[in-house]
Design an enzyme around this catalytic site. Structure first.
Site, PDB file in Angstrom:
ATOM      1  N   ARG A 301       8.434  23.855   3.683  1.00  0.00           N
ATOM      2  CA  ARG A 301       7.324  24.174   3.219  1.00  0.00           C
ATOM      3  C   ARG A 301       7.500  25.006   2.076  1.00  0.00           C
ATOM      4  O   ARG A 301       6.811  25.204   1.039  1.00  0.00           O
ATOM      5  CB  ARG A 301       6.264  25.471   4.437  1.00  0.00           C
ATOM      6  CG  ARG A 301       5.330  23.665   5.315  1.00  0.00           C
ATOM      7  CD  ARG A 301       4.451  24.197   6.310  1.00  0.00           C
ATOM      8  NE  ARG A 301       4.315  23.624   7.144  1.00  0.00           N
ATOM      9  CZ  ARG A 301       3.491  23.586   8.221  1.00  0.00           C
ATOM     10  NH1 ARG A 301       3.395  24.738   8.078  1.00  0.00           N
ATOM     11  NH2 ARG A 301       2.913  22.475   9.027  1.00  0.00           N
ATOM     12  N   GLU A 389      -3.715  33.261  16.271  1.00  0.00           N
ATOM     13  CA  GLU A 389      -3.368  33.474  15.568  1.00  0.00           C
ATOM     14  C   GLU A 389      -3.992  35.072  14.210  1.00  0.00           C
ATOM     15  O   GLU A 389      -2.878  35.522  13.767  1.00  0.00           O
ATOM     16  CB  GLU A 389      -3.948  32.449  13.891  1.00  0.00           C
ATOM     17  CG  GLU A 389      -3.792  33.102  12.884  1.00  0.00           C
ATOM     18  CD  GLU A 389      -4.677  32.222  11.394  1.00  0.00           C
ATOM     19  OE1 GLU A 389      -4.825  31.053  12.337  1.00  0.00           O
ATOM     20  OE2 GLU A 389      -4.204  32.063  10.728  1.00  0.00           O
TER      21      GLU A 389
END
Lengths: 575, 107
Positions: A301, A389
């Site tokens: 990525r 998260e």
């Protein structure tokens, strides 16, 4: 200028009590609420949006990583090893181990609750995502993983006792008494009423901060408010500089009704070629053997983000400022068999993959940093926990694909269990005075002259995207820090209001108060880290530096962010 | 290109008023894109609900669009007039916001 009171706004405060307050009803928050209730606690599950509709989980379309070993033998230790490699030396190994060890249990529980993991020959199918040493990623067809996970958890909440769900509740302050969290203060959006909630334990499950960026793959409510709540309550943040950009987020033509990161599964299944404005493949130009490449056809990525950014900078970008992604070489029947009804949703957007390329560009996708917690998900403030998260550390400098929903479920369950246990041993320590300053702030809201706050939000996102994006320099970061200070001054210290019920101006002001503090913590952390590693790439310090194999810790006192450093936590036997 | 959004405004108990705004757009953009642009460019006090922006996952942006119940995030902007109003069968809160939370999830 009239104050809220002068406008006869009802300022009767509603007060609620429960053992556990969970802030945020995405995957992590819902799992935390279920687990706390299962352990006998009374729970309030609050969300500023509707329950189980906002946040990141519902948006996720692809995979959930866990060592289920359904089709290929696997052990959680292998998953841990891959997670630590991806994290480039900065993972909190205790949290990473918890994620990998408990992941299979959570995925099987979701299976029992009929989430509908895709199966083959009776076994759960597991895809092989980049960075994993074997097929490990479960999913729900077609591109429905997040909505299925959200729906399953919402259904469970409907049938369990002990969880009171309250939507449209914007919590903007954690109440702290004698250094311990004892509840929170909120604005109820549809009535405009202030609400105080007394709780023995407060769990922050508000997700990440990708909403600070112009292009992102999250819901609008992910501007990092939980980080600001934690900082002001006295908790610490860790590794705020590490934002993960997803390289091939959808850019053009305008695509509605779909998650912008949907092209990843298309590439797993069908390949797909990244092309520049000359319609030339350019990925291989960037695959020289260096630390950014894993040497395979599909770029990692961070390297793909680099490649697209550099092509655009060199004037070889697509018309909308990204790269072309083409599936024109793939037979139409193959596209149809891999993605079924999704092909029709694309057609409704005027996209025919067999005939035209689409445009993609990097998009803010996930935040590795977050609230610093111990293995029980407790912050350094007694009574204050975090999960999902919102927690930093498990994924170090770079998250492995598939770990985000696993983290939501595992950390949610862990926080819910620990919170219920803690609540069973204590009494409510609520003091009304712990909410006074927050209530005063709300009551000071005035219909006063102020800049268009919706435009200030747009400007902050522009600053973050252009100066604190995937590639950073000291010069840009300093300029960003100055811009953030200027925006802070522009919004002022007192809230702006425009109406009694569902006031978007007041919501913007409360959001900006948090967003600007969080943006500042990201910018200052990025400025301090003079190296490149994972999601943090400095063009003026392009190499990684062993001296920087440390976590950065941010605290908040005297209205200032203070940074420190800490050696990453080792394995659980040492901790 | 330019779209004209004609929007029913006001809170419960007030006499509804209709206001029109022009907003520039590119083909393919949604009504929700137009509403968001309108807030930052013209009137930040306009109230409407949304969460997921793109994905049609949150289902919060339901409203009456040219007389039909639909999602602002999936209906495209068009040249000329588009009329927007709150959902007719839900209790009005303000502007395009109605009470859509399930009863057991309210305060």
């Amino acid at each position: 200028m009239r104050s809220a009171a002068e406008k006869n706004i009802t300022l009767d405060t509603t007060h609620i009590e429960s053992d556990v307050l969970v802030i945020g009803a995405g995957g992590a928050g819902m799992y935390a609420a279920l687990e706390a209730a299962r352990a006998g606690a009374s729970v309030v599950l609050a969300d500023r949006s509707l329950i189980g509709r906002g946040g990141a989980t519902v948006m996720a379309q692809m995979t959930v990583a866990a060592a289920l070993g359904e089709q290929t033998p696997d052990r959680w230790e292998h998953h841990l090893s891959d997670t630590l490699v991806a994290g480039r030396g900065l993972c909190d190994e205790r949290l990473a181990a918890l994620l990998c060890e408990d992941g299979p249990r959570r995925l099987r529980e979701m299976d029992d609750w009929k989430v509908g993991w895709a199966r083959e020959g009776g076994r759960i199918k597991q895809a092989h995502a980049p960075g994993h040493d074997r097929p490990r990623c479960a999913y729900v067809d077609f591109l429905s993983t997040g909505p299925a996970v959200s729906r399953t958890l919402r259904s469970r909440l409907n049938v369990v006792d002990g969880v009171r769900r309250i939507g449209e509740l914007l919590i903007f302050d954690i109440a702290v008494h004698n250094g311990e969290a004892c509840g929170a203060t909120a604005l109820h959006l549809t009535t405009g009423r202030p609400v105080t909630i007394a709780a023995k334990v407060v769990i922050i499950a508000t997700g990440g901060l990708t909403g600070l960026y112009r292009r992102n793959s999250a819901s609008c409510n992910m501007g990092g408010d939980g980080y600001a709540l934690a900082l002001r309550a006295g908790a610490e943040l860790i590794d705020m500089e590490f934002v993960q950009f997803f390289p091939i987020g959808h850019l053009a033509p305008r695509l509605v009704g779909m998650d912008p990161i949907m092209w990843d599964p298309f590439r797993y299944k069908l390949g797909g070629k990244l092309l520049n404005a000359d319609m030339r493949e350019f990925e291989e130009d960037y695959t020289t053997p260096d630390s950014r490449s894993d040497g395979r056809y599909v770029l990692t990525r961070d390297l793909a983000t680099y490649a697209i950014t550099k092509e655009v900078e060199a004037g070889r970008g697509s018309p909308a400022g990204g790269a072309y992604l083409s599936f024109q070489h793939v037979p139409e029947a193959e596209i149809r068999s891999a993605f079924g009804p999704v092909v029709d949703r694309l057609a409704a957007n005027g996209i025919d993959l067999a005939r035209q390329p689409i445009e993609v560009a990097p998009i803010a996708h996930y935040h590795m940093g977050g609230i610093r917690v111990a293995e029980t998900m407790q912050t350094r403030v007694p009574g204050l926990y975090a999960c999902g998260e919102a927690v930093g550390g498990a994924n170090g400098a770079n998250r492995l694909s598939g770990n985000a929903i696993t983290e939501a479920l595992v950390f949610g369950a862990c926080a819910g269990r620990a919170a219920a246990q803690s609540a069973s041993q204590g009494l409510l320590s609520w003091r009304p005075e712990a909410a006074h300053s927050a209530l005063d702030l709300l009551r000071s809201a005035k219909d006063r002259d102020a800049p268009n706050l919706a435009a200030v939000v747009v400007e902050l996102k522009k600053v973050m995207s252009e100066m604190v994006g995937p590639f950073r320099t000291g010069e840009n970061l300093r300029a960003a820090a100055q811009a953030i200070e200027r925006l802070k001054a522009e919004i002022g210290e007192l809230p702006v209001s425009s109406a009694e019920k569902f006031d978007p101006v007041l919501i913007d002001w409360l959001d900006l108060r948090n967003m600007l503090l969080v943006a500042q913590s990201v910018t200052l952390s990025a400025l301090a880290r003079t190296e490149s590693r994972g999601g943090h790439q400095r063009e003026d310090y392009p190499m990684s530096d062993d001296n920087w194999t440390v976590n950065q810790i941010a605290g908040f006192s005297s209205e200032k962010i203070h940074l420190g450093r800490s050696i990453p936590s080792g394995d659980r036997t040492v901790a | 290109m330019k779209a004209t959004l004609t929007i029913q405004r006001g809170a419960l108990g007030e006499i509804p008023r209709v206001e029109s705004f022009d907003v520039g757009f590119e083909p393919g953009q949604s009504v929700l894109d137009g509403l968001r642009a309108l807030r930052s460019q013209a009137d930040p006090t306009l109230a409407f609900r949304f969460s997921c922006i793109n994905a049609n996952a949150c289902k919060e942006c339901m409203m009456l669009i040219d007389g039909k119940v639909d999602y602002a995030c999936t209906v495209r902007l068009k040249e000329g007039v588009t009329t927007l109003a709150p959902l007719p069968k839900k209790t009005l809160v303000r502007d395009l916001v109605t009470e859509i939370a399930p009863p057991d999830e309210r305060l």
